[in-house]
Design a protein around this motif. Structure first.
Motif, short mmCIF file in Angstrom:
data_model
loop_
_atom_site.label_atom_id
_atom_site.label_comp_id
_atom_site.label_asym_id
_atom_site.label_seq_id
_atom_site.Cartn_x
_atom_site.Cartn_y
_atom_site.Cartn_z
N ALA A 140 5.50 -4.99 0.04
CA ALA A 140 4.11 -4.83 0.51
C ALA A 140 3.76 -3.35 0.61
N ILE A 141 2.64 -2.95 0.01
CA ILE A 141 2.26 -1.54 -0.02
C ILE A 141 2.12 -0.97 1.40
N GLY A 142 1.57 -1.77 2.32
CA GLY A 142 1.39 -1.28 3.69
C GLY A 142 2.72 -0.98 4.36
N ALA A 143 3.74 -1.77 4.05
CA ALA A 143 5.06 -1.54 4.64
C ALA A 143 5.69 -0.27 4.06
N VAL A 144 5.45 -0.03 2.77
CA VAL A 144 5.96 1.19 2.15
C VAL A 144 5.30 2.41 2.80
N LEU A 145 3.97 2.31 3.04
CA LEU A 145 3.27 3.42 3.70
C LEU A 145 3.80 3.62 5.12
N MET A 146 4.09 2.52 5.82
CA MET A 146 4.66 2.61 7.17
C MET A 146 5.97 3.40 7.15
N MET A 147 6.80 3.13 6.13
CA MET A 147 8.10 3.83 6.05
C MET A 147 7.89 5.32 5.75
N LEU A 148 6.99 5.61 4.80
CA LEU A 148 6.75 7.02 4.44
C LEU A 148 6.15 7.78 5.62
N MET A 149 5.19 7.14 6.33
CA MET A 149 4.56 7.81 7.49
C MET A 149 5.58 7.99 8.61
N SER A 150 6.49 7.03 8.76
CA SER A 150 7.51 7.13 9.82
C SER A 150 8.44 8.32 9.54
N ARG A 151 8.81 8.48 8.29
CA ARG A 151 9.67 9.62 7.95
C ARG A 151 8.95 10.93 8.28
N PHE B 140 3.11 -9.43 -0.87
CA PHE B 140 4.24 -8.88 -1.61
C PHE B 140 4.03 -8.91 -3.13
N MET B 141 3.08 -9.75 -3.59
CA MET B 141 3.03 -10.06 -5.03
C MET B 141 2.59 -8.90 -5.93
N PRO B 142 1.57 -8.08 -5.55
CA PRO B 142 1.26 -6.95 -6.45
C PRO B 142 2.48 -6.04 -6.65
N GLY B 143 3.28 -5.86 -5.62
CA GLY B 143 4.49 -5.02 -5.74
C GLY B 143 5.53 -5.66 -6.65
N VAL B 144 5.68 -6.98 -6.56
CA VAL B 144 6.66 -7.68 -7.42
C VAL B 144 6.22 -7.58 -8.89
N VAL B 145 4.92 -7.80 -9.13
CA VAL B 145 4.41 -7.73 -10.51
C VAL B 145 4.58 -6.30 -11.06
N LEU B 146 4.25 -5.30 -10.23
CA LEU B 146 4.41 -3.90 -10.66
C LEU B 146 5.87 -3.63 -11.03
N HIS C 103 3.04 -2.36 11.04
CA HIS C 103 2.61 -3.08 9.84
C HIS C 103 2.76 -4.57 10.06
N ASP C 104 1.76 -5.35 9.64
CA ASP C 104 1.80 -6.81 9.78
C ASP C 104 1.59 -7.44 8.41
N THR C 105 2.54 -8.29 8.02
CA THR C 105 2.34 -9.14 6.85
C THR C 105 1.89 -10.50 7.38
N THR C 106 0.68 -10.90 7.05
CA THR C 106 0.18 -12.17 7.58
C THR C 106 0.26 -13.26 6.53
N ASN C 107 0.60 -12.87 5.28
CA ASN C 107 0.60 -13.82 4.18
C ASN C 107 1.55 -13.30 3.10
N ARG C 108 2.36 -14.18 2.52
CA ARG C 108 3.34 -13.74 1.51
C ARG C 108 2.68 -13.18 0.24
#
Ligand code: NAP
Length: 264
Positions: free
Chosen positions: A126-137, A237-243, A229-234
């Motif tokens: 999930a893009i939002g989770a990736v941003l959460m990790m980058l912002m946390s660092r 994750f799909m745009p990231g998997v397709v990418l 970050h909240d994932t409310t729906n699976r």
């Protein structure tokens, strides 16, 4: 067209991946595997039959359908063998299953190089989770006292989550290892202070009602900062998997993390 096999096709994530691959113009679903191993995958995802039967044996499915990419969303105790098999057959794995150890990732990197076949692992697509990790660092450079709370549905098999482990590893890149809390603190109940990654405490919550959520809490003098970050729906994750399916064949060796595939 990139030919894709979905491993774990009958699972919660696997079904969403099958739909996403069928909807992506550059991807062609050629096979689906799962230990459930029965039925047409189109019907399993709640639609019409599409002539692709879910198979039990990954090796046979790869030999018969010659995919370019294998997407794996299975179980922590199955993913390593699946990935090794794919690499030996020169199929590039895109791995969402969490719970791989550092030793297993090192073995995958070695096998990827030996077979001249790229591999991609993302603890979170999930893009939002990736941003959460980058912002946390980034935040940890200025506020190094930090704890992580991850919250997931109660069918999750591994703890802490791959995302929490990856977040802690990224924070540890910029923050000197040090213990947190009072030097004389004592746990009155085992595990009360959570897991310890180089001094960063990780707390895992498992309850029905959650999908995948994480808070990274930074503490400083007279202030706290929370990145959540909240994932409310699976589907998230799909745009990231397709990418990842589109890009993996252009990579070299093992790549870990969706951030490596993002461009500004
Ligand atoms: P799930 O619903 O249990 O699905 C897993 C599926 O794989 C099940 O149908 C399972 O069958 C099947 N399976 C088990 N062993 C297998 C094998 N050896 N070969 C083929 N299929 C096998 O789990 P989920 O919620 O979809 O999650 C799957 C994994 O993805 C977990 O590790 C989870 O943490 C991870 N995940 C990652 C992300 C990310 O962004 N990276 C996001 C969400 C979830 P049985 O039910 O019969 O065992």
């Amino acid at each position: 067209m990139i030919k894709v096999l979905v491993s774990g096709a009958c699972g919660r994530m696997g079904k969403s991946v099958v739909k996403a691959v069928l909807d992506a113009p550059e991807l062609q679903l050629v096979a689906a595997t799962d230990v459930c191993g029965e039925g047409d995958v189109g019907e399993i995802i709640g639609g019409k039959a599409i002539g692709i039967t879910v198979e039990k044996d990954l090796a046979v499915a790869i030999d018969n359908h010659q995919p370019d990419v294998m997407v794996d969303f299975t179980r922590p105790d199955a993913v390593f063998d699946n990935v090794c098999l794919a690499l030996k057959k020169k199929v590039a794995p895109v791995v969402g299953t969490t719970g791989l150890s550092d030793e297993q990732k090192a073995a995958i990197a070695k096998l990827s190089a030996e077979n001249d076949t790229p591999a991609f692992i993302a603890p979170n697509f999930a893009i939002g989770a990736v941003l959460m990790m980058l912002m946390s660092r980034q935040a940890a450079k200025y506020m190094p006292e930090v704890e992580i709370i991850e919250l997931h549905h109660d069918n999750k098999l591994d703890a802490p989550s791959g995302t929490a482990a990856q977040t802690a590893a990224m924070i540890a890149e910029v923050r000197p290892k040090h213990p947190q809390g009072h030097p004389d603190e004592k746990e009155k109940m085992t595990g009360a202070r959570g897991a310890d990654y180089e001094g960063i405490r990780i707390h895992s919550v498992r309850l029905p009602g959650y999908v995948a959520h994480q808070e990274v809490i930074f503490g400083g003098l007279g202030q706290t900062l929370t990145i959540r970050h909240d994932t409310t729906n699976r589907e998230s994750f799909m745009p990231g998997v397709v990418l990842a399916c589109q890009k993996v064949l252009g990579l070299k060796g093992l790549t870990v993390g969706l951030d490596k595939l993002l461009t500004d």
